[in-house]
Each structure stands twice: as C-alpha cells, then as structure tokens.
Design a protein around this motif. Structure first.
Motif, PDB file in Angstrom:
ATOM      1  N   LYS A 111      10.465   6.329  20.148  1.00 12.40           N
ATOM      2  CA  LYS A 111      11.386   5.505  19.361  1.00 12.40           C
ATOM      3  C   LYS A 111      10.685   4.941  18.126  1.00 12.40           C
ATOM      4  O   LYS A 111      11.251   4.932  17.031  1.00 12.40           O
ATOM      5  CB  LYS A 111      11.905   4.353  20.215  1.00 12.40           C
ATOM      6  CG  LYS A 111      13.376   4.505  20.575  1.00 12.40           C
ATOM      7  CD  LYS A 111      13.834   3.312  21.335  1.00 12.40           C
ATOM      8  CE  LYS A 111      15.049   3.632  22.167  1.00 12.40           C
ATOM      9  NZ  LYS A 111      16.157   4.151  21.416  1.00 12.40           N
ATOM     10  N   LEU A 112       9.449   4.478  18.322  1.00 11.68           N
ATOM     11  CA  LEU A 112       8.698   3.922  17.197  1.00 11.68           C
ATOM     12  C   LEU A 112       8.379   5.005  16.168  1.00 11.68           C
ATOM     13  O   LEU A 112       8.433   4.760  14.964  1.00 11.68           O
ATOM     14  CB  LEU A 112       7.413   3.267  17.700  1.00 11.68           C
ATOM     15  CG  LEU A 112       7.575   1.871  18.302  1.00 11.68           C
ATOM     16  CD1 LEU A 112       6.234   1.366  18.815  1.00 11.68           C
ATOM     17  CD2 LEU A 112       8.138   0.900  17.285  1.00 11.68           C
ATOM     18  N   LEU A 162       9.036  -2.221  11.050  1.00 10.18           N
ATOM     19  CA  LEU A 162       9.159  -1.049  10.180  1.00 10.18           C
ATOM     20  C   LEU A 162      10.337  -1.202   9.229  1.00 10.18           C
ATOM     21  O   LEU A 162      10.258  -0.853   8.044  1.00 10.18           O
ATOM     22  CB  LEU A 162       9.322   0.220  11.022  1.00 10.18           C
ATOM     23  CG  LEU A 162       8.041   0.734  11.683  1.00 10.18           C
ATOM     24  CD1 LEU A 162       8.363   1.747  12.769  1.00 10.18           C
ATOM     25  CD2 LEU A 162       7.126   1.375  10.648  1.00 10.18           C
ATOM     26  N   ARG A 164      17.098   0.996  28.383  1.00 12.13           N
ATOM     27  CA  ARG A 164      15.769   1.316  27.848  1.00 12.13           C
ATOM     28  C   ARG A 164      14.726   0.449  28.545  1.00 12.13           C
ATOM     29  O   ARG A 164      14.892  -0.777  28.605  1.00 12.13           O
ATOM     30  CB  ARG A 164      15.776   1.034  26.342  1.00 12.13           C
ATOM     31  CG  ARG A 164      14.497   1.373  25.618  1.00 12.13           C
ATOM     32  CD  ARG A 164      14.682   1.183  24.122  1.00 12.13           C
ATOM     33  NE  ARG A 164      15.029  -0.191  23.774  1.00 12.13           N
ATOM     34  CZ  ARG A 164      14.135  -1.166  23.628  1.00 12.13           C
ATOM     35  NH1 ARG A 164      12.861  -0.924  23.793  1.00 12.13           N
ATOM     36  NH2 ARG A 164      14.523  -2.388  23.316  1.00 12.13           N
ATOM     37  N   ARG A 204      11.034  -3.072  20.218  1.00 16.10           N
ATOM     38  CA  ARG A 204      12.002  -3.673  19.293  1.00 16.10           C
ATOM     39  C   ARG A 204      11.290  -4.369  18.140  1.00 16.10           C
ATOM     40  O   ARG A 204      11.696  -4.260  16.983  1.00 16.10           O
ATOM     41  CB  ARG A 204      12.875  -4.644  20.087  1.00 16.10           C
ATOM     42  CG  ARG A 204      13.904  -5.430  19.290  1.00 16.10           C
ATOM     43  CD  ARG A 204      14.911  -4.549  18.580  1.00 16.10           C
ATOM     44  NE  ARG A 204      15.386  -3.443  19.395  1.00 16.10           N
ATOM     45  CZ  ARG A 204      16.362  -3.520  20.286  1.00 16.10           C
ATOM     46  NH1 ARG A 204      16.967  -4.654  20.484  1.00 16.10           N
ATOM     47  NH2 ARG A 204      16.749  -2.463  20.963  1.00 16.10           N
ATOM     48  N   GLY A 241       8.371  -3.626  16.915  1.00 13.19           N
ATOM     49  CA  GLY A 241       7.855  -2.564  16.041  1.00 13.19           C
ATOM     50  C   GLY A 241       8.943  -1.981  15.155  1.00 13.19           C
ATOM     51  O   GLY A 241       8.732  -1.770  13.949  1.00 13.19           O
ATOM     52  N   GLN A 242      10.111  -1.761  15.731  1.00 11.95           N
ATOM     53  CA  GLN A 242      11.228  -1.214  14.948  1.00 11.95           C
ATOM     54  C   GLN A 242      11.637  -2.187  13.840  1.00 11.95           C
ATOM     55  O   GLN A 242      11.862  -1.773  12.703  1.00 11.95           O
ATOM     56  CB  GLN A 242      12.429  -0.960  15.860  1.00 11.95           C
ATOM     57  CG  GLN A 242      12.295   0.296  16.707  1.00 11.95           C
ATOM     58  CD  GLN A 242      13.482   0.478  17.634  1.00 11.95           C
ATOM     59  OE1 GLN A 242      13.952  -0.470  18.249  1.00 11.95           O
ATOM     60  NE2 GLN A 242      13.957   1.689  17.741  1.00 11.95           N
ATOM     61  N   ALA A 270      11.775   5.077   8.247  1.00 12.78           N
ATOM     62  CA  ALA A 270      11.311   4.100   7.258  1.00 12.78           C
ATOM     63  C   ALA A 270      10.564   4.802   6.127  1.00 12.78           C
ATOM     64  O   ALA A 270      10.757   4.471   4.945  1.00 12.78           O
ATOM     65  CB  ALA A 270      10.408   3.074   7.932  1.00 12.78           C
ATOM     66  N   ALA A 313      11.464   5.697  14.217  1.00 15.81           N
ATOM     67  CA  ALA A 313      11.705   4.587  13.285  1.00 15.81           C
ATOM     68  C   ALA A 313      10.746   4.673  12.101  1.00 15.81           C
ATOM     69  O   ALA A 313      11.137   4.417  10.951  1.00 15.81           O
ATOM     70  CB  ALA A 313      11.553   3.257  14.006  1.00 15.81           C
ATOM     71  N   ALA A 314       9.488   5.062  12.380  1.00 16.96           N
ATOM     72  CA  ALA A 314       8.493   5.185  11.303  1.00 16.96           C
ATOM     73  C   ALA A 314       8.876   6.303  10.337  1.00 16.96           C
ATOM     74  O   ALA A 314       8.772   6.142   9.112  1.00 16.96           O
ATOM     75  CB  ALA A 314       7.116   5.449  11.909  1.00 16.96           C
TER      76      ALA A 314
END
Lengths: 158, 95
Positions: free
Chosen positions: A126-127, B73, A104, B67, B69-70, A134, A130-131
């Motif tokens: 990816k973010l 969250l 990555r 990473r 940011g992950q 979550a 993840a959001a």
C-alpha cells in the motif's frame, strides 16, 4: 393472522417479508445498530505461551434504493371498442441495494508472560502504491509548472 | 431522530492474559445516509487497556503506520506541487 407472525429463517416475520420497504429499512437499522466492535479485534491465538490478538481496520458500507410509479392512458377507440373508453393503466416498482466490507490489518497485540506490547503491521504494498502515485503527481506538477517557463525562455532566445 | 454522524469508543471483551487482563478499545464512526437508505461504518483499533494483576492500569495505543505513511506521502506531494507553483510564479514575476 398467525401466519403474519410466523418467523422466516432470516428472522423476519411473514408480514415484514410481504412489505419489502419496511423489511429493507429494518435490515439497514439492524446493520447500523450491530457491528459495535466486531471485526476490529480477531480471536486470540496462543503460540508458545504468547497470546496474539490481531487488530484490523474495518470499513462497512450498505445502501439501497427503491422506486415505484403508476400511470394511466385514457383514449377512445370507436372501431375496436365500439365507442367505449379504453383505459390502460399500470404500475410498477423496483429496488436494489448493495454492500461492501473492507478490512486491513493494522497491528498485533502481543501478550507475553510478563508484558503486553503492540506490534504494528506496515502494509509495504500500500505504501509503495501511494509512493508511486505521489511521485507521478509530483512529476506531473513539475511538468505543468516548469515547462511553460522553459518554453518562454526558448522563445526569447530564438 | 438518529444523528447523521456518530462517533463512539467501543470496549471489547476483556481477555485474560498471564500478566492480568487486557481490554481492547475500538473507535467506531457511523455515517447514516438520509432516509435510512444505508450507511457507512468505519471501525479502527484505538488501543488496549492493560490491567495488571496488582491493580495497575495502563493504556497502549495502536498506531496505524500505514495510514500515517500514506498521509505523509500525500502531504509531501501537495507541498512539492506548491513549491513548483511558487517557483513558477516567482520566475514569471522576475522576468
């Protein structure tokens, strides 16, 4: 004798190939010893007098398993074997393995005429994933923890 | 006997640039499976060492914002779940 020391195109000797267990163990050993810093920083790219060096996170996994077994079954079959004991025996073995590499991009090192700086690479996909995960977790937690109280209140009011 | 978990900082090949030389640094984690049946290698960029032509040396860190940011969250979601749980516990206690 000389055949055993003969090298195969894979770099292993014939003797090593004939012993798969040691060959696999050597492969794993070589794998664990190599890959010191390779793959993290890419080849520098020159663009308009600026040198760009990509930097990535690398995850490499490798595993294997081997197994073997043997068994025998002694029985007497007087009719077909004329009283001689019949011995059935056999042995077998097998193995398997696999590996995976994940990479990555993390940043790009920009080396200009006068200065060197690090430009981060943000993976928005990816973010975003993840959001969403979550958010789903928070909604599920809210429903799990809030709903019983509401249900109890409604029961009291009824 | 080799250690089960190893952490090493690996310097890369020095790269000549206009303002001097840069040495990329990487962090390498190695997890060996018992019996040498495999392993896991995690490598990430740590930063670059910038050596100027005048002899000065400075280090630039590589920050993995994706990473971070992950993880932010994940922590936020866990904290929200904790707040919901505390809210329910408090509500039940007052009833």
């Amino acid at each position: 004798m000389s055949e055993d020391k003969e090298q195969t195109p894979s770099g292993f000797s014939v003797a090593e190939i004939s012993d798969p267990v040691s060959a696999v163990e050597r492969t794993v050993e070589r794998f664990l010893k190599t890959g010191e810093g390779e793959g993290v920083y890419g080849e520098p790219i020159e663009h308009d007098g600026t040198l760009l060096i990509p930097a990535a996170e690398v995850l490499v996994g490798l595993g294997f398993g081997l197994g073997s077994g043997a068994g025998s079954d002694v029985e007497k079959d007087p009719e077909s074997r004329q009283g001689r004991p019949v011995m059935d025996e056999g042995a077998g073995g097998g193995g398997g393995g696999g590996g995976r590499t994940l990479s990555r991009p993390v940043a790009v090192i920009v080396a200009g005429e006068r200065d060197v700086r690090v430009e981060p690479v943000v993976d928005v996909t990816k973010l975003g994933m993840a959001a969403l995960t979550a958010l789903g977790f928070m909604v599920a937690a809210w429903l799990r923890f809030i709903s019983p109280r509401r249900a109890l209140r409604e029961l009291k009011n009824a | 006997m080799a250690r089960l978990l190893q952490r090493t900082t690996v310097p890369g090949r020095p790269i000549p640039v206009a303002s001097g030389t840069i040495v990329p640094l990487a962090r390498r984690w190695l997890l060996r499976l018992p019996g040498d049946h495999g392993g896991l290698i995690w490598k990430r960029p740590l930063g670059v060492l910038v050596r100027g032509s005048d002899g000065t040396e400075r280090r630039l860190a590589v920050t993995d914002w994706t990473r971070i940011g992950q993880l932010a969250l994940l922590v936020g979601a866990l904290m929200a779940a904790f707040v919901f749980w505390r809210g329910r516990s408090g509500g039940e206690g007052s009833d």
